[in-house]
Design an enzyme around this catalytic site. Structure first.
Site, short mmCIF file in Angstrom:
data_model
loop_
_atom_site.label_atom_id
_atom_site.label_comp_id
_atom_site.label_asym_id
_atom_site.label_seq_id
_atom_site.Cartn_x
_atom_site.Cartn_y
_atom_site.Cartn_z
N LYS A 137 44.75 36.59 42.32
CA LYS A 137 43.73 35.81 42.61
C LYS A 137 42.64 35.47 41.84
O LYS A 137 42.33 34.42 41.45
CB LYS A 137 43.04 36.56 43.93
CG LYS A 137 41.72 36.09 44.48
CD LYS A 137 41.12 36.61 45.32
CE LYS A 137 40.96 38.28 45.20
NZ LYS A 137 39.58 38.60 44.57
N ARG B 221 32.97 39.50 50.81
CA ARG B 221 34.21 40.46 50.98
C ARG B 221 34.12 41.16 52.18
O ARG B 221 34.79 41.98 52.51
CB ARG B 221 33.83 41.51 49.68
CG ARG B 221 35.23 41.99 49.02
CD ARG B 221 34.84 42.80 48.02
NE ARG B 221 36.12 43.30 47.30
CZ ARG B 221 36.46 42.81 46.08
NH1 ARG B 221 36.00 41.55 45.92
NH2 ARG B 221 37.57 43.34 45.54
N ARG C 230 51.17 47.11 36.43
CA ARG C 230 50.03 46.73 35.38
C ARG C 230 49.31 47.81 34.84
O ARG C 230 49.14 48.01 33.68
CB ARG C 230 49.11 45.53 36.27
CG ARG C 230 48.10 45.12 35.41
CD ARG C 230 47.32 44.17 36.27
NE ARG C 230 46.62 44.76 37.21
CZ ARG C 230 45.86 44.21 38.07
NH1 ARG C 230 45.78 43.03 38.23
NH2 ARG C 230 45.11 44.99 39.11
N ARG D 180 46.11 52.15 32.31
CA ARG D 180 44.92 52.23 33.03
C ARG D 180 45.31 53.11 34.10
O ARG D 180 45.76 53.29 35.05
CB ARG D 180 44.79 51.19 33.69
CG ARG D 180 44.16 49.91 32.83
CD ARG D 180 43.95 48.71 33.60
NE ARG D 180 43.29 48.64 34.83
CZ ARG D 180 42.90 47.50 35.59
NH1 ARG D 180 43.33 46.44 35.28
NH2 ARG D 180 42.26 47.74 36.47
N ARG E 191 41.95 50.77 47.67
CA ARG E 191 41.52 49.25 47.73
C ARG E 191 42.33 48.49 48.64
O ARG E 191 41.59 47.44 49.18
CB ARG E 191 41.81 48.78 46.08
CG ARG E 191 40.91 49.69 45.21
CD ARG E 191 40.56 48.75 44.12
NE ARG E 191 41.41 47.87 43.69
CZ ARG E 191 42.06 47.84 42.30
NH1 ARG E 191 41.99 48.95 41.57
NH2 ARG E 191 42.77 47.12 42.00
P1 ADP Z 1 40.22 43.19 42.91
O1 ADP Z 1 40.96 44.05 42.12
O2 ADP Z 1 40.26 43.81 44.34
O3 ADP Z 1 40.46 41.73 42.86
P2 ADP Z 1 37.62 42.55 41.99
O4 ADP Z 1 37.72 42.28 40.67
O5 ADP Z 1 37.15 41.43 42.93
O6 ADP Z 1 38.83 43.42 42.65
O7 ADP Z 1 36.32 43.65 42.25
C1 ADP Z 1 36.52 45.05 41.80
C2 ADP Z 1 35.56 45.94 42.51
O8 ADP Z 1 34.25 45.63 42.58
C3 ADP Z 1 35.70 46.02 44.03
O9 ADP Z 1 36.68 47.12 44.10
C4 ADP Z 1 34.31 46.62 44.62
O10 ADP Z 1 34.20 47.82 44.37
C5 ADP Z 1 33.52 45.70 43.62
N1 ADP Z 1 33.24 44.51 44.34
C6 ADP Z 1 33.49 43.29 43.88
N2 ADP Z 1 32.98 42.22 44.52
C7 ADP Z 1 32.39 43.06 45.79
C8 ADP Z 1 31.62 42.73 46.85
N3 ADP Z 1 31.73 41.17 47.24
N4 ADP Z 1 30.97 43.57 47.72
C9 ADP Z 1 31.19 44.84 47.61
N5 ADP Z 1 31.78 45.22 46.54
C10 ADP Z 1 32.34 44.39 45.18
#
Ligand code: ADP
Length: 186
Positions: A15, A90, A127, A133, A144
């Protein structure tokens, strides 16, 4: 008037990559709460210190923190004519806050990128291995994913009843998926 897009999809669906490219194509800012939070962690700001452990566990950072970040970001001039939201809202509470603050037209299209769970775990583990990582352990990844299924996936229905969802199959090459998203947006 530019587009007001939301990208929804499980971790590992690609995404973020797609969101970045689509935002560039459309000339709108890519607003990623994940990126903003990771930056805060790297900068060791107060907020970053609060968020770090929560993010590492794959849990959600408190709504107030993330909402404040997004409202501040949306008030900047480059977001006046459209934006692509990635990672926010989210959960249902965040979606309600967003619509309550800006009205229902805050999102014109929610792009839902779909990939099934086992394929996601496989991709993320691969990954993690490639990039060394160690924090992306299988347990954290599964957490997650389950947070996504419980908190975030219901938002697809939230936007579907408002007739704003574009469903996109996330299995394929980056270019293939990109092409599908572009077609879904015209
Ligand atoms: P992903 O690997 O799921 O694409 P993101 O890069 O979008 O993850 O976000 C990484 C982390 O940041 C999430 O696992 C969460 O802990 C936090 N986070 C991001 N956006 C939000 C949100 N809108 N509300 C709460 N926590 C968030």
């Amino acid at each position: 008037m530019g587009r007001k897009l939301l990208f929804l999809g499980p971790p590992g669906a690609g995404k973020g990559t797609q969101a970045q490219q689509i935002a560039k194509l459309l000339g709108i800012p890519h607003i990623s709460t994940g990126d903003m939070l990771r930056q805060a962690v790297a900068d060791e700001t107060e907020l970053g210190m609060q968020a770090k452990a929560i993010m590492e566990a794959g849990d959600l950072v408190p709504d107030e923190i993330v909402t404040a970040l997004v409202i501040e970001r949306l008030s900047q001039p480059d977001a006046a004519c459209g934006y692509l939201l990635d990672g926010y809202p989210r959960n249902a509470a965040q979606a309600d806050t967003l619509a309550g603050t800006y009205g229902d037209d805050v999102i014109d299209t929610a792009v839902a990128v779909d990939v099934e769970s086992e394929e996601l775990v496989r991709r993320i583990l691969q990954r993690a291995q490639e990039q060394g990582r160690a924090d992306d352990t299988e347990d954290v990844i599964r957490n997650r994913l389950s947070v996504y299924r419980e908190e975030t996936e219901p938002l697809i229905e939230y936007y579907r009843v408002r007739d704003r969802v574009a469903d996109v199959d996330g299995v394929g090459t980056i270019d293939e998926v990109f092409g599908r998203i572009v077609s879904a947006l015209v």
